[in-house]
Design an enzyme around this catalytic site. Structure first.
Site, mmCIF file in Angstrom:
data_model
loop_
_atom_site.group_PDB
_atom_site.id
_atom_site.type_symbol
_atom_site.label_atom_id
_atom_site.label_comp_id
_atom_site.label_asym_id
_atom_site.label_seq_id
_atom_site.Cartn_x
_atom_site.Cartn_y
_atom_site.Cartn_z
ATOM 1 C CD GLN A 11 -2.943 -1.145 0.068
ATOM 2 O OE1 GLN A 11 -3.931 -0.115 -0.467
ATOM 3 N NE2 GLN A 11 -2.963 -2.154 0.002
ATOM 4 C CG PHE A 13 5.099 0.957 7.474
ATOM 5 C CD1 PHE A 13 5.201 -0.619 6.873
ATOM 6 C CD2 PHE A 13 4.605 1.132 8.576
ATOM 7 C CE1 PHE A 13 5.710 -0.943 7.452
ATOM 8 C CE2 PHE A 13 5.062 0.101 9.801
ATOM 9 C CZ PHE A 13 5.511 -1.200 9.716
ATOM 10 C CB THR A 69 -7.650 2.136 6.490
ATOM 11 O OG1 THR A 69 -7.241 1.349 5.336
ATOM 12 C CG2 THR A 69 -8.396 2.951 6.608
ATOM 13 C CG HIS A 77 -25.324 15.883 41.348
ATOM 14 N ND1 HIS A 77 -26.180 16.328 40.370
ATOM 15 C CD2 HIS A 77 -25.278 17.421 41.447
ATOM 16 C CE1 HIS A 77 -27.050 17.083 40.280
ATOM 17 N NE2 HIS A 77 -26.289 17.857 41.175
#
Length: 462
Positions: free
Chosen positions: A33, A36, A39, A444
């Site tokens: 691809q 390196f 995705t 809270h």
């Protein structure tokens, strides 16, 4: 012919498998691809979130007047944002590749590999064999086959997630085709940065896999920020005097035309299984192009494992990382295999608004004929929601009314990906709704109280 103990194809999550425990193994790491590291690091989750965070800030600034804060005109410096993102990522990528090149027991091949025979890989002019293979070659953006899409004259104006983040300048107008996670995240980013965004989607609502209440609310909210056109089927792309024209048809066959400076195609991703010659390796692929694996991530070929987008229907980095750890263990302990756990896979959308979900949607419960009970609370119902002047967002939980066990959880609004995590934990470890709501303190007035109140709103048996 050279022989290895292990060959890993893909340098994303697959690259993380080879650590110090493999020091005595001869390993081939193959990735042809462009970048390196896979995705997520280069063109997916990490850079998109680095673009989304400034987008969140810009949107908050534009709406700060309601809280008594005047910010003036909001401008985003595209080049500075882009260079901050890739100045960091590209250095990490280069360092990761250099580390693997220098690893004494790892041979790095930066070319595409295809099987020539079982356990035999062809990489460039070289063939080699290995005892074990891990297929982790990922996926790529899907480009629809419509007239003009492959026209080289339009190449500089048609983008996928692989290229849109590296534009030289911020476009004044952008058409996005798609209605899923990638499409709506980029719609948020570019709209917040000041681009006029037109979002075209073939369905009747965005995020169609989300709970219907969440998807409907999301579709409504983002339509206030972008030009949204639903029921639009992509038909063509063409030059328009240096801009780009997108042709669509609706469900009745009526034609429409939209024009912008740039086009982003975000219509899904396809596994890279067709690039590997898997038929020669004895590896079975299903109709969707995904490599078929069992619960241990084994393929149909002996000694060959697969993980991540190549085999997973989720296409999520945290799933790929989990599967990589499973494969790693099973390689090291072939007589003590462990299975992947895909029971409760959470997903998040870092758009505007954010969305997070885990487990079943309400419509899935109905389709499966399950008994279920729902608890919903708005951000506006809790004190921190008042502080935010939030009137648009909510948390929704779905439980089995007999056992109190969570079946699903769905949150739309600020911090949704963080707020969902204790619900993922409850599902993973079998904590029931009442125990979760009342068996611990809830700070809270933290925003997490919206989750507490949604849990308390579930009407259980008995």
């Amino acid at each position: 012919m050279r022989h290895f103990d292990l060959c890993v194809i893909g340098s994303g999550s697959g690259n993380s498998i080879v650590d110090e425990r493999f020091a005595d193994w001869e390993v081939a790491l193959v990735d042809g691809q462009k970048w390196f590291g896979g995705t997520c690091l280069n063109v997916g989750c990490i850079p998109t979130k680095m673009f989304a965070h400034p987008a969140d800030i810009a949107e908050e600034a534009r709406h700060a007047a309601a809280l008594g804060v005047d910010t003036g005109d909001v401008r985003v410096r595209w080049a500075d944002v882009r260079d901050r993102v890739f100045g960091r990522i590209d250095a990490i990528v280069a360092g990761g590749e250099a580390y693997r090149r220098d690893s004494p027991n790892v041979t790095l091949y930066r070319e595409m590999g295809r099987f020539a025979a079982p356990r035999t890989l062809q990489v460039g002019d070289e063939q080699f064999t290995a005892d074990r293979f891990v297929l982790a070659a990922g996926s790529r953006p899907r480009l629809p086959d419509v007239p003009g899409m492959s026209d080289p004259e339009l190449a500089g104006r048609i983008h996928t997630s692989d290229s849109i983040m590296r534009l030289e300048r911020l476009p004044k107008s952008l058409i996005i085709v798609g209605g899923g996670l990638v499409a709506v995240e980029f719609a948020h980013i570019f709209a917040a940065y000041g681009t006029q965004v037109t979002l075209l989607h073939r369905g009747g609502r965005l995020l169609r896999h989300a709970d219907e209440a969440v998807a409907d609310r999301f579709t409504d909210l983002i339509s206030r920020r972008v030009v949204l056109r639903l029921g639009q089927h992509l038909a063509s792309v063409a030059d328009a005097a240096g801009r780009i024209e997108v042709g669509t048809t609706d469900d009745d066959g009526i034609e429409y035309f939209f024009e912008a400076e740039q086009l982003l195609v975000a219509t899904g991703r396809v596994p890279n299984s067709d690039t590997l010659g898997l038929e020669r390796a004895g590896v079975t692929v299903d109709q969707a192009g995904r490599v078929v694996v069992d619960e241990y991530q084994r393929t149909t070929a002996d000694g060959v494992w697969a993980l991540g987008d190549l085999s997973s229907p989720w296409q999520l980095k945290h799933v790929a990382n989990h599967e990589a750890r499973i494969v790693q263990h099973n390689l090291l302990h072939p007589d003590d295999l462990v299975a992947s756990d895909h029971r409760f896979v959470p997903q998040a959308v870092f758009s505007g608004p954010q969305v997070a979900c885990v487990g079943l949607t309400e419509q899935e419960c109905r389709e499966q004929g399950r008994r279920y009970a729902v608890g919903v609370r708005d951000y506006a119902d809790v004190a921190y929601g008042w502080a935010m002047e939030d009137r648009d967002h909510f948390a929704k939980v779905i439980a089995d009314p007999a056992t109190g066990k969570l079946l699903g959880a769905h949150i739309i609004g600020p911090d949704a990906p963080n707020l969902i995590q204790p619900l993922v934990q409850a599902m993973s470890f079998g904590l029931d709704v009442r125990s979760m709501a009342r068996g611990q303190y809830w700070i809270h007035p933290a925003l997490a109280e919206v989750v507490e109140n949604a849990l308390l709103a579930v009407d259980l048996d008995g």
